[in-house]
Design a protein around this motif. Structure first.
Motif, PDB file in Angstrom:
ATOM      1  N   LEU A   1       2.538  85.124  -0.983  1.00  0.00           N
ATOM      2  CA  LEU A   1       1.501  84.511  -0.156  1.00  0.00           C
ATOM      3  C   LEU A   1       1.027  85.427   0.967  1.00  0.00           C
TER       4      LEU A   1
ATOM      5  N   THR B   1       2.687  81.276   6.716  1.00  0.00           N
ATOM      6  CA  THR B   1       3.346  80.467   5.700  1.00  0.00           C
ATOM      7  C   THR B   1       4.355  79.556   6.368  1.00  0.00           C
TER       8      THR B   1
ATOM      9  N   CYS C   1       7.162  83.718  -0.456  1.00  0.00           N
ATOM     10  CA  CYS C   1       6.547  84.088   0.824  1.00  0.00           C
ATOM     11  C   CYS C   1       5.914  85.476   0.752  1.00  0.00           C
TER      12      CYS C   1
END
Length: 255
Positions: free
Chosen positions: A230, A142, A227
């Motif tokens: 993801l 990410t 985050c």
């Protein structure tokens, strides 16, 4: 939901700053087995974050590296994986600089300083991490971009350009690394609060609050939550995506 990242080994760059701290702590709170923290000079701040990560039950270590140096990027990723027992399941490319400079007077050296820190480091760290993740058969990367990737601000030409490139790098990396089980995405935050921001920039903070449908500035943990999502199993079919975390500011009309 708790334990979304159970057993994961993560590396967060720029972990001595506010957003990096929020990301690292959220990873630990969601069950990551190890959270490796990178810093360049903010060692004391990163050490404080590491202590808090350990309090959440995760192992942690602080590693220093100059991310404008490709060799140091590769060494950082290698050392992070070694700390994780040979594994690295998540990389968050957060380290960045955001100086202000009028474009007409900007020098090539000033331009490169921002691009090398914000973009070239992302390329080098991702490439190194992907080599490890490819052997594992899976991994998540990410990049922390910015809403300035699509809505530039005055005096931020180098910053905005670097963040726009970070978004496109993630899409390109998602395309090329996807067959190896590696997902690559970006998170684009809006204005994130920090100590002293209201005093240093009262007019900007006021305008942001008026513009944001949610009526507030972002918090580091808001970026951390994005985050976590993801990097988790909830996002196994999400790659090449830019997740905007700005309290709705981007939804406002500009006319």
């Amino acid at each position: 939901m708790n334990g979304l990242l159970s057993g994961q080994v993560a590396l967060v760059t720029g972990a001595g700053g506010g957003i990096g701290r929020g990301i690292a702590l959220r990873f630990a709170e969601q069950g990551a087995a190890a959270v490796v923290l990178h810093c360049r000079t903010a060692v004391a701040a990163a050490d404080e974050v590491a202590a808090r990560v350990r309090e959440s039950g995760a192992r942690s270590v602080v590693l220093r590296a100059e991310l404008t140096d490709e060799d140091e990027c590769r060494a950082l990723v290698r050392e992070a994986a070694e700390f994780g027992g040979g594994r690295l399941t998540a990389l968050v490319n957060n380290a960045a600089v955001q100086p202000t400079r009028a474009l007409p007077g900007m020098t090539a050296a000033e331009w490169r300083a921002v691009v090398d820190t914000n973009l070239t480091s992302v390329f080098a760290c991702t490439q190194a991490a992907a080599e490890i993740m490819r052997e594992q058969g899976a991994g998540s990367v990410t990049h922390i971009a910015s809403i300035e990737a699509s809505a530039p601000a005055p005096l931020h030409a180098h910053y905005s350009a670097s963040k726009a490139a970070v978004v496109m790098h993630a899409r390109s990396a998602a395309l090329e690394y996807g067959p190896y089980g590696i997902r690559v995405n970006t998170v684009s935050p809006g204005l994130i609060d920090r100590d002293g921001l209201g005093e240093a920039w009262p007019e900007g903070v006021r305008r942001w609050r008026e513009a944001a449908p949610t009526g507030r500035l972002g918090r580091p943990e808001d970026v951390g939550d994005a985050c976590v999502f993801l990097a988790s199993s909830l996002a196994t079919w999400v790659t090449g995506h830019d997740l905007v975390v700005d309290g709705g500011v981007s939804a406002r009309p500009t006319w």
